[in-house]
Design an enzyme around this catalytic site. Sequence first.
Site, PDB file in Angstrom:
ATOM      1  N   THR A 125      66.997 -12.196  41.460  1.00 15.02           N
ATOM      2  CA  THR A 125      67.809 -10.985  41.585  1.00 15.02           C
ATOM      3  C   THR A 125      68.887 -11.152  42.659  1.00 15.02           C
ATOM      4  O   THR A 125      68.712 -11.921  43.614  1.00 15.02           O
ATOM      5  CB  THR A 125      66.904  -9.785  41.958  1.00 15.02           C
ATOM      6  N   ASP A 126      69.968 -10.385  42.505  1.00 17.25           N
ATOM      7  CA  ASP A 126      71.020 -10.403  43.540  1.00 17.25           C
ATOM      8  C   ASP A 126      70.525  -9.801  44.857  1.00 17.25           C
ATOM      9  O   ASP A 126      71.137 -10.001  45.909  1.00 17.25           O
ATOM     10  CB  ASP A 126      72.278  -9.669  43.051  1.00 17.25           C
ATOM     11  N   GLU A 127      69.402  -9.074  44.805  1.00 19.54           N
ATOM     12  CA  GLU A 127      68.908  -8.425  46.031  1.00 19.54           C
ATOM     13  C   GLU A 127      68.467  -9.439  47.085  1.00 19.54           C
ATOM     14  O   GLU A 127      68.295  -9.084  48.247  1.00 19.54           O
ATOM     15  CB  GLU A 127      67.764  -7.464  45.709  1.00 19.54           C
ATOM     16  N   TYR A 153      60.237  -6.041  48.326  1.00 17.82           N
ATOM     17  CA  TYR A 153      60.498  -6.563  46.971  1.00 17.82           C
ATOM     18  C   TYR A 153      61.439  -7.754  47.019  1.00 17.82           C
ATOM     19  O   TYR A 153      61.131  -8.843  46.520  1.00 17.82           O
ATOM     20  CB  TYR A 153      61.103  -5.454  46.079  1.00 17.82           C
ATOM     21  N   LYS A 157      61.016 -11.847  46.300  1.00 17.02           N
ATOM     22  CA  LYS A 157      61.810 -12.576  45.293  1.00 17.02           C
ATOM     23  C   LYS A 157      62.528 -13.762  45.942  1.00 17.02           C
ATOM     24  O   LYS A 157      62.600 -14.849  45.356  1.00 17.02           O
ATOM     25  CB  LYS A 157      62.849 -11.637  44.636  1.00 17.02           C
TER      26      LYS A 157
HETATM   27  P1  NAD Z   1      59.530  -4.520  34.789  1.00 18.40           P
HETATM   28  O1  NAD Z   1      58.790  -3.940  35.945  1.00 18.40           O
HETATM   29  O2  NAD Z   1      60.028  -3.630  33.717  1.00 18.40           O
HETATM   30  O3  NAD Z   1      58.622  -5.634  34.086  1.00 18.40           O
HETATM   31  C1  NAD Z   1      57.816  -6.515  34.802  1.00 18.40           C
HETATM   32  C2  NAD Z   1      56.706  -6.989  33.863  1.00 18.40           C
HETATM   33  O4  NAD Z   1      55.912  -7.955  34.573  1.00 18.40           O
HETATM   34  C3  NAD Z   1      55.760  -5.872  33.416  1.00 18.40           C
HETATM   35  O5  NAD Z   1      55.559  -5.952  32.019  1.00 18.40           O
HETATM   36  C4  NAD Z   1      54.472  -6.155  34.170  1.00 18.40           C
HETATM   37  O6  NAD Z   1      53.303  -5.764  33.455  1.00 18.40           O
HETATM   38  C5  NAD Z   1      54.535  -7.665  34.326  1.00 18.40           C
HETATM   39  N1  NAD Z   1      53.757  -8.164  35.481  1.00 18.40           N
HETATM   40  C6  NAD Z   1      53.766  -7.687  36.753  1.00 18.40           C
HETATM   41  N2  NAD Z   1      52.925  -8.404  37.512  1.00 18.40           N
HETATM   42  C7  NAD Z   1      52.387  -9.373  36.720  1.00 18.40           C
HETATM   43  C8  NAD Z   1      51.466 -10.422  36.932  1.00 18.40           C
HETATM   44  N3  NAD Z   1      50.913 -10.604  38.122  1.00 18.40           N
HETATM   45  N4  NAD Z   1      51.152 -11.210  35.892  1.00 18.40           N
HETATM   46  C9  NAD Z   1      51.699 -11.024  34.667  1.00 18.40           C
HETATM   47  N5  NAD Z   1      52.572 -10.020  34.402  1.00 18.40           N
HETATM   48  C10 NAD Z   1      52.916  -9.199  35.409  1.00 18.40           C
HETATM   49  O7  NAD Z   1      60.703  -5.350  35.428  1.00 18.40           O
HETATM   50  P2  NAD Z   1      62.125  -5.787  34.841  1.00 18.40           P
HETATM   51  O8  NAD Z   1      63.136  -4.825  35.287  1.00 18.40           O
HETATM   52  O9  NAD Z   1      61.975  -6.088  33.398  1.00 18.40           O
HETATM   53  O10 NAD Z   1      62.357  -7.133  35.649  1.00 18.40           O
HETATM   54  C11 NAD Z   1      61.926  -8.389  35.128  1.00 18.40           C
HETATM   55  C12 NAD Z   1      62.321  -9.489  36.114  1.00 18.40           C
HETATM   56  O11 NAD Z   1      63.726  -9.492  36.291  1.00 18.40           O
HETATM   57  C13 NAD Z   1      61.715  -9.310  37.494  1.00 18.40           C
HETATM   58  O12 NAD Z   1      61.340 -10.583  37.966  1.00 18.40           O
HETATM   59  C14 NAD Z   1      62.855  -8.753  38.329  1.00 18.40           C
HETATM   60  O13 NAD Z   1      62.729  -9.140  39.679  1.00 18.40           O
HETATM   61  C15 NAD Z   1      64.045  -9.406  37.671  1.00 18.40           C
HETATM   62  N6  NAD Z   1      65.321  -8.667  37.746  1.00 18.40           N
HETATM   63  C16 NAD Z   1      65.386  -7.354  37.355  1.00 18.40           C
HETATM   64  C17 NAD Z   1      66.623  -6.691  37.367  1.00 18.40           C
HETATM   65  C18 NAD Z   1      66.739  -5.256  36.931  1.00 18.40           C
HETATM   66  O14 NAD Z   1      67.793  -4.660  37.115  1.00 18.40           O
HETATM   67  N7  NAD Z   1      65.733  -4.644  36.335  1.00 18.40           N
HETATM   68  C19 NAD Z   1      67.767  -7.385  37.804  1.00 18.40           C
HETATM   69  C20 NAD Z   1      67.653  -8.716  38.218  1.00 18.40           C
HETATM   70  C21 NAD Z   1      66.424  -9.342  38.168  1.00 18.40           C
HETATM   71  O1  DAU Z   2      70.039  -5.582  41.695  1.00 17.59           O
HETATM   72  C1  DAU Z   2      68.959  -5.975  40.899  1.00 17.59           C
HETATM   73  C2  DAU Z   2      67.798  -5.051  41.137  1.00 17.59           C
HETATM   74  O2  DAU Z   2      68.135  -3.797  40.549  1.00 17.59           O
HETATM   75  C3  DAU Z   2      66.494  -5.578  40.565  1.00 17.59           C
HETATM   76  O3  DAU Z   2      66.144  -6.765  41.250  1.00 17.59           O
HETATM   77  C4  DAU Z   2      65.368  -4.544  40.691  1.00 17.59           C
HETATM   78  O4  DAU Z   2      64.197  -5.011  40.051  1.00 17.59           O
HETATM   79  C5  DAU Z   2      65.835  -3.268  40.028  1.00 17.59           C
HETATM   80  O5  DAU Z   2      64.839  -2.268  40.172  1.00 17.59           O
HETATM   81  C6  DAU Z   2      67.154  -2.787  40.625  1.00 17.59           C
HETATM   82  O6  DAU Z   2      66.971  -2.372  42.003  1.00 17.59           O
HETATM   83  P1  DAU Z   2      67.677  -1.062  42.608  1.00 17.59           P
HETATM   84  O7  DAU Z   2      66.919  -0.623  43.787  1.00 17.59           O
HETATM   85  O8  DAU Z   2      69.137  -1.255  42.753  1.00 17.59           O
HETATM   86  O9  DAU Z   2      67.470  -0.055  41.350  1.00 17.59           O
HETATM   87  P2  DAU Z   2      67.002   1.481  41.257  1.00 17.59           P
HETATM   88  O10 DAU Z   2      67.169   1.890  39.820  1.00 17.59           O
HETATM   89  O11 DAU Z   2      65.672   1.700  41.882  1.00 17.59           O
HETATM   90  O12 DAU Z   2      68.084   2.240  42.131  1.00 17.59           O
HETATM   91  C7  DAU Z   2      69.466   2.126  41.850  1.00 17.59           C
HETATM   92  C8  DAU Z   2      70.218   2.955  42.882  1.00 17.59           C
HETATM   93  O13 DAU Z   2      69.927   4.339  42.666  1.00 17.59           O
HETATM   94  C9  DAU Z   2      69.819   2.674  44.311  1.00 17.59           C
HETATM   95  O14 DAU Z   2      70.971   2.761  45.151  1.00 17.59           O
HETATM   96  C10 DAU Z   2      68.843   3.791  44.660  1.00 17.59           C
HETATM   97  C11 DAU Z   2      69.374   4.950  43.835  1.00 17.59           C
HETATM   98  N1  DAU Z   2      68.345   5.921  43.363  1.00 17.59           N
HETATM   99  C12 DAU Z   2      67.280   5.443  42.668  1.00 17.59           C
HETATM  100  C13 DAU Z   2      66.281   6.300  42.223  1.00 17.59           C
HETATM  101  C14 DAU Z   2      65.091   5.764  41.479  1.00 17.59           C
HETATM  102  C15 DAU Z   2      68.490   7.281  43.610  1.00 17.59           C
HETATM  103  O15 DAU Z   2      69.487   7.712  44.218  1.00 17.59           O
HETATM  104  N2  DAU Z   2      67.514   8.130  43.153  1.00 17.59           N
HETATM  105  C16 DAU Z   2      66.407   7.697  42.496  1.00 17.59           C
HETATM  106  O16 DAU Z   2      65.541   8.537  42.137  1.00 17.59           O
END
Ligand code: NAD
Ligand code: DAU
Length: 341
Positions: A125-127, A153, A157
Amino acid sequence: MNILITGAAGFIGSNFMYYMKEKHPDDMLIALDKLTYAGNLKNLKGMEDYPNYKFIKGDISDRAFIYKLFEDEKPDVVINFAAESHVDRSTVDPESFMNANVVGVGVLLDACRIYGIKRFHQVSTDEVYGDLPLDRPDLFFTEDTPLHASSPYSACKASADLLALSYLRTFNVPVSITRCSNNYGAYQFPEKLIPLMIANAVNDKKLPVYGNGLNVRDWLYVGDHCSAIELVAFKGKVGEVYNVGGHNERTNLEIIRTILKETGKGEDLITYVTDRPGHDRRYAIDPAKIMRDLGWEPTVKVEEGLKETIKWYLDNRSWWEEIISGEYQNYYDEMYGKYRK
Ligand code: NAD
Ligand code: DAU
């Protein structure tokens, strides 16, 4: 080829399964997931009739289970999506993030080292770069930006990224890494900004904005993330990190206002609540490397993708209503009651 996709029942993992089904029809797709609160087999319903697919329930941090799985399934390529993914949860229960996002990755890397593998791809992730100031729109994350994670988190990562690169250097495990910005699209769990705000708007519930709502995220349609991962895992260079993003920076309030407009609701639903601890201000990806070296291009503009996504949530109410009516409600009440007002 046997391709092991971990975390396949989550948001991006399930979208990736559908992408791979089209792109790799001759390969065996092995989906692994622990089915935590975020994993949902309904997300994989469309895979069930596909002959080159199997689902295995299990935990990537369970060493004996993972080694047995490698012995039985002999994966050629592993693409690791499995993780605890929600920043807010990592501020109240960091340990589950250490287990899944660090120990789990270590176990997968050990299995790759012992049983041999063509590629281990870590979905990062970019985080891991921390955040950028709001008053410097000229700054972007590049692959050379120092790691500076803000939350448990993102620190986990970042640790996983370092672990993966160390397994290449020390044990010659062929690894690659993608670091993507915020994704949106179908099957995103309704704890995340976009689906949470859609569900609340539809139900005439308050939309909880952290701080002043001016934090910036760089939004990418999930399908564009999937194409980038596939490209890097199969054509990217071993040992390389590739940033993934489409220059779609928006403040949280801009996103929320679009959701209100598309759902026909008024701005009176917006409510400002206590900020997230350590809240990152701005993410912005420079995707020049993956575009230049691998020819990757994002295909969906955020306005169009967001409209499509809102429509998906309106057309698939039963998918998210089932989630928010269960255990999730306790999380919501705790997070938005006890932790923020
Ligand atoms: P998500 O929470 O929707 O899915 C995560 C999945 O992993 C779930 O199905 C969960 O059951 C499974 N999981 C968790 N712990 C596990 C374990 N110990 N063993 C096996 N399975 C397990 O998350 P997402 O948003 O789909 O993110 C997927 C990946 O992409 C993550 O690694 C996250 O860090 C990365 N990522 C997410 C975003 C985003 O914006 N959502 C952006 C960049 C990177
Ligand atoms: O940048 C990649 C990341 O993006 C991934 O690595 C993470 O897995 C994914 O969850 C996401 O992280 P963020 O923290 O950016 O996403 P989130 O949807 O939780 O929040 C997006 C923005 O919205 C953040 O600035 C917090 C704000 N927010 C979020 C929630 C849930 C609110 O203001 N209110 C809310 O209730």
